[in-house]
Enzyme design. Structure first.
Site, short mmCIF file in Angstrom:
data_model
loop_
_atom_site.label_atom_id
_atom_site.label_comp_id
_atom_site.label_asym_id
_atom_site.label_seq_id
_atom_site.Cartn_x
_atom_site.Cartn_y
_atom_site.Cartn_z
N GLN A 105 -42.31 41.09 26.13
CA GLN A 105 -42.07 41.40 24.72
C GLN A 105 -43.38 41.84 24.08
OE1 GLN A 105 -39.23 38.27 22.84
NE2 GLN A 105 -40.35 37.20 24.46
N ASN A 106 -44.47 41.68 24.82
CA ASN A 106 -45.79 41.97 24.26
C ASN A 106 -46.06 43.48 24.31
OD1 ASN A 106 -45.99 39.21 24.07
ND2 ASN A 106 -47.10 38.99 26.01
N HIS A 123 -40.46 45.93 24.10
CA HIS A 123 -40.73 46.24 22.69
C HIS A 123 -41.80 47.30 22.52
CE1 HIS A 123 -39.04 41.99 21.67
NE2 HIS A 123 -38.09 42.88 21.90
N CYS A 151 -48.26 64.74 13.58
CA CYS A 151 -47.85 65.29 14.88
C CYS A 151 -48.39 66.72 15.01
CB CYS A 151 -46.32 65.28 14.92
SG CYS A 151 -45.57 66.21 16.24
N CYS A 154 -45.13 69.18 15.00
CA CYS A 154 -44.28 69.48 13.84
C CYS A 154 -44.87 69.00 12.52
CB CYS A 154 -42.90 68.86 14.04
SG CYS A 154 -42.88 67.08 13.71
N GLY A 191 -44.29 31.60 27.49
CA GLY A 191 -45.00 31.88 26.24
C GLY A 191 -44.16 32.62 25.23
N GLU A 219 -44.51 24.60 23.47
CA GLU A 219 -43.59 23.77 22.66
C GLU A 219 -42.18 23.96 23.22
OE1 GLU A 219 -43.71 25.56 18.75
OE2 GLU A 219 -42.89 27.45 19.52
N ALA A 235 -49.96 28.58 29.57
CA ALA A 235 -49.60 29.47 30.67
C ALA A 235 -50.83 29.78 31.53
CB ALA A 235 -49.02 30.76 30.11
C1 BV8 Z 1 -31.99 44.77 17.74
C2 BV8 Z 1 -42.80 44.72 18.55
C3 BV8 Z 1 -29.92 45.92 17.69
C4 BV8 Z 1 -43.38 44.96 17.20
C5 BV8 Z 1 -41.13 42.93 18.18
C6 BV8 Z 1 -30.16 37.42 12.64
C7 BV8 Z 1 -29.84 36.57 13.68
C8 BV8 Z 1 -30.11 36.93 15.01
C9 BV8 Z 1 -30.70 38.15 15.30
C10 BV8 Z 1 -31.00 38.98 14.25
C11 BV8 Z 1 -30.74 38.63 12.94
N1 BV8 Z 1 -31.17 39.65 12.13
C12 BV8 Z 1 -31.69 40.62 12.90
C13 BV8 Z 1 -31.57 40.23 14.19
C14 BV8 Z 1 -31.99 40.98 15.36
C15 BV8 Z 1 -33.51 40.92 15.45
C16 BV8 Z 1 -33.97 39.49 15.66
O1 BV8 Z 1 -33.84 38.95 16.74
N2 BV8 Z 1 -34.54 38.89 14.59
C17 BV8 Z 1 -35.05 37.54 14.70
C18 BV8 Z 1 -36.29 37.42 13.82
C19 BV8 Z 1 -33.95 36.57 14.28
N3 BV8 Z 1 -33.82 41.70 16.62
C20 BV8 Z 1 -34.03 43.02 16.47
O2 BV8 Z 1 -34.05 43.59 15.40
C21 BV8 Z 1 -34.20 43.78 17.77
N4 BV8 Z 1 -33.31 44.92 17.75
O3 BV8 Z 1 -31.46 43.68 17.63
O4 BV8 Z 1 -31.31 45.96 17.85
C22 BV8 Z 1 -29.70 46.14 16.22
C23 BV8 Z 1 -29.96 47.39 15.72
C24 BV8 Z 1 -29.72 47.62 14.36
C25 BV8 Z 1 -29.26 46.58 13.53
C26 BV8 Z 1 -29.06 45.30 14.06
C27 BV8 Z 1 -29.27 45.07 15.40
C28 BV8 Z 1 -35.61 44.29 17.91
C29 BV8 Z 1 -36.54 43.12 18.04
C30 BV8 Z 1 -37.93 43.63 18.45
C31 BV8 Z 1 -38.89 43.42 17.30
N5 BV8 Z 1 -40.25 43.79 17.75
N6 BV8 Z 1 -42.36 43.29 18.63
C32 BV8 Z 1 -44.70 44.27 17.03
O5 BV8 Z 1 -45.13 43.54 17.93
O6 BV8 Z 1 -45.28 44.47 15.94
S1 BV8 Z 1 -40.70 41.29 18.21
C33 BV8 Z 1 -42.13 40.40 18.35
O7 BV8 Z 1 -41.81 39.12 17.89
C34 BV8 Z 1 -42.57 40.18 19.77
O8 BV8 Z 1 -42.38 41.33 20.56
C35 BV8 Z 1 -41.72 39.04 20.22
O9 BV8 Z 1 -40.50 39.47 20.72
C36 BV8 Z 1 -41.50 38.32 18.92
C37 BV8 Z 1 -42.44 37.13 18.84
O10 BV8 Z 1 -41.92 36.27 19.70
P1 BV8 Z 1 -42.83 35.63 20.84
O11 BV8 Z 1 -43.38 36.67 21.73
O12 BV8 Z 1 -42.01 34.56 21.42
O13 BV8 Z 1 -44.07 35.04 20.09
P2 BV8 Z 1 -44.04 33.75 19.19
O14 BV8 Z 1 -45.33 33.72 18.45
O15 BV8 Z 1 -42.76 33.71 18.45
O16 BV8 Z 1 -44.00 32.52 20.23
C38 BV8 Z 1 -45.07 32.30 21.10
C39 BV8 Z 1 -44.68 31.08 21.92
O17 BV8 Z 1 -45.69 30.86 22.87
C40 BV8 Z 1 -44.59 29.83 21.07
O18 BV8 Z 1 -43.42 29.11 21.43
C41 BV8 Z 1 -45.85 29.05 21.43
O19 BV8 Z 1 -45.63 27.65 21.44
C42 BV8 Z 1 -46.12 29.51 22.82
N7 BV8 Z 1 -47.52 29.55 23.20
C43 BV8 Z 1 -48.59 29.83 22.41
N8 BV8 Z 1 -49.72 29.81 23.17
C44 BV8 Z 1 -49.33 29.53 24.44
C45 BV8 Z 1 -47.94 29.36 24.47
N9 BV8 Z 1 -47.26 29.06 25.59
C46 BV8 Z 1 -47.99 28.93 26.73
N10 BV8 Z 1 -49.32 29.09 26.78
C47 BV8 Z 1 -50.03 29.38 25.66
N11 BV8 Z 1 -51.36 29.52 25.73
ZN ZN Z 2 -43.37 65.91 15.62
#
Ligand code: BV8
Ligand code: ZN
Length: 251
Positions: A105-106, A123, A151, A154, A191, A219, A235
């Site tokens: 997802q990164n 992503h 761009c 265009c 992670g 967590e 990790a």
């Molecule tokens: C889609 C790129 C179809 C950009 C990202 C309501 C309910 C359910 C779903 C939805 C809803 N409303 C909207 C939705 C869908 C939405 C969604 O899921 N929303 C969430 C907030 C509820 N999803 C979307 O929109 C996706 N598209 O559904 O398309 C559609 C189309 C049109 C209309 C409707 C639906 C697109 C989602 C992609 C978004 N882009 N990233 C950018 O990076 O700027 S998401 C981004 O956030 C990341 O890529 C990643 O996916 C997410 C963050 O999550 P994590 O990676 O898990 O990071 P986080 O900090 O949360 O957690 C880290 C974990 O690691 C923690 O648990 C921590 O304890 C642990 N940790 C920390 N350090 C360590 C560790 N573990 C081990 N070792 C360590 N050292």
């Molecule tokens: Zn263009």
């Protein structure tokens, strides 16, 4: 480094025999490289924003400069960042397991820099941009006074080639990720808070077809109750120890 981590014999044995494995990583896999996770509060200039308010097409339409500048800042911060032992250990696992799919997802590109070859970037990638009008990709672009840059084909505004909230995932990547979840014997979730869909559903797709689920996270998450093994910790410490325990050598 704490005393060598001990793993259940049955886990080590299962992994030694595994032929097909899939991994899903989130921001926690890059955290020990110094990359902020989404759970970390935004800092400095960006403190007043939530990622969900910047990583959307609406935010870009409303204020393209602010969104472009946020990603430019994240790209700049990545210049001083190196892969951490979690990335290296995953690259080693890919060399040890015949059919291995790393789904991330990164958007930081750190898995590839650590030597992982088959990486599914669900992503997108911060280092790639595309035109918001004609869709033309660019790996290099001229930084201009005016941001976002334009761009060359265009004149449309360039945008980061990442998936924003509310946007569909790239079809090919999603298909590859789903197929890996459907066919793997072991699925690692590493992670990730398991909140963002549809990525968060991948381990459940794997579980439904009988895969062994291994979670490595600081967590508990919504996946934890369904995981066969939930290894709580960093990790960058657990993965190298696991690789050494299963395959010996440099983890
Ligand atoms: C889609 C790129 C179809 C950009 C990202 C309501 C309910 C359910 C779903 C939805 C809803 N409303 C909207 C939705 C869908 C939405 C969604 O899921 N929303 C969430 C907030 C509820 N999803 C979307 O929109 C996706 N598209 O559904 O398309 C559609 C189309 C049109 C209309 C409707 C639906 C697109 C989602 C992609 C978004 N882009 N990233 C950018 O990076 O700027 S998401 C981004 O956030 C990341 O890529 C990643 O996916 C997410 C963050 O999550 P994590 O990676 O898990 O990071 P986080 O900090 O949360 O957690 C880290 C974990 O690691 C923690 O648990 C921590 O304890 C642990 N940790 C920390 N350090 C360590 C560790 N573990 C081990 N070792 C360590 N050292
Ligand atoms: Zn263009």
């Amino acid at each position: 480094m704490s005393a060598e981590l001990l793993f259940r014999d049955d886990l080590v044995k299962r992994l030694r025999d595994v032929v097909r494995a899939a991994v899903l990583t989130g921001a926690g896999a890059s955290q020990e490289s110094g990359v902020r996770t989404f759970r970390d509060a935004q800092v400095g200039l960006w403190a007043q924003f939530r990622p969900e308010d910047l990583a959307t097409p609406e935010a870009f339409a409303r204020n393209p400069k602010r969104v472009w500048d946020w990603y430019a800042e994240r790209r700049r911060l990545l210049q001083d960042v190196e892969p951490n032992p979690a990335h290296w250990a995953l690259a080693e696992m890919e060399r040890r397991i015949p059919h291995f799919t790393l789904i991330t997802q990164n958007i930081d590109g750190l898995h590839q820099r650590a030597g992982s070859v088959h990486v599914v970037e669900l992503h997108g990638n911060l280092h790639r941009v595309r035109c918001s009008v004609c869709g033309r990709y660019a790996e290099r672009w001229d930084e201009t006074e005016e941001t976002p840059p334009r761009c060359v084909a265009c004149g449309g505004m360039l945008r980061p080639d990442v998936v924003w909230f509310g946007e569909f995932l790239p079809r090919l990547e999603w298909e590859r990720a789903r197929s890996a979840a459907e066919t793997c014997q072991v699925f690692f979730s590493i992670g990730t808070s398991g909140v963002v869909e549809p990525a968060a559903s991948l381990p459940f797709i794997a579980k439904r077809q009988g895969a062994l689920i291994v979670e490595i996270n600081l967590e508990a998450t919504p996946l934890t109750p369904s995981a066969d093994y939930s290894l709580r910790g960093k990790a960058g410490e657990i993965l190298p120890a696991l690789v050494r325990a299963v395959w010996g050598g440099e983890g």
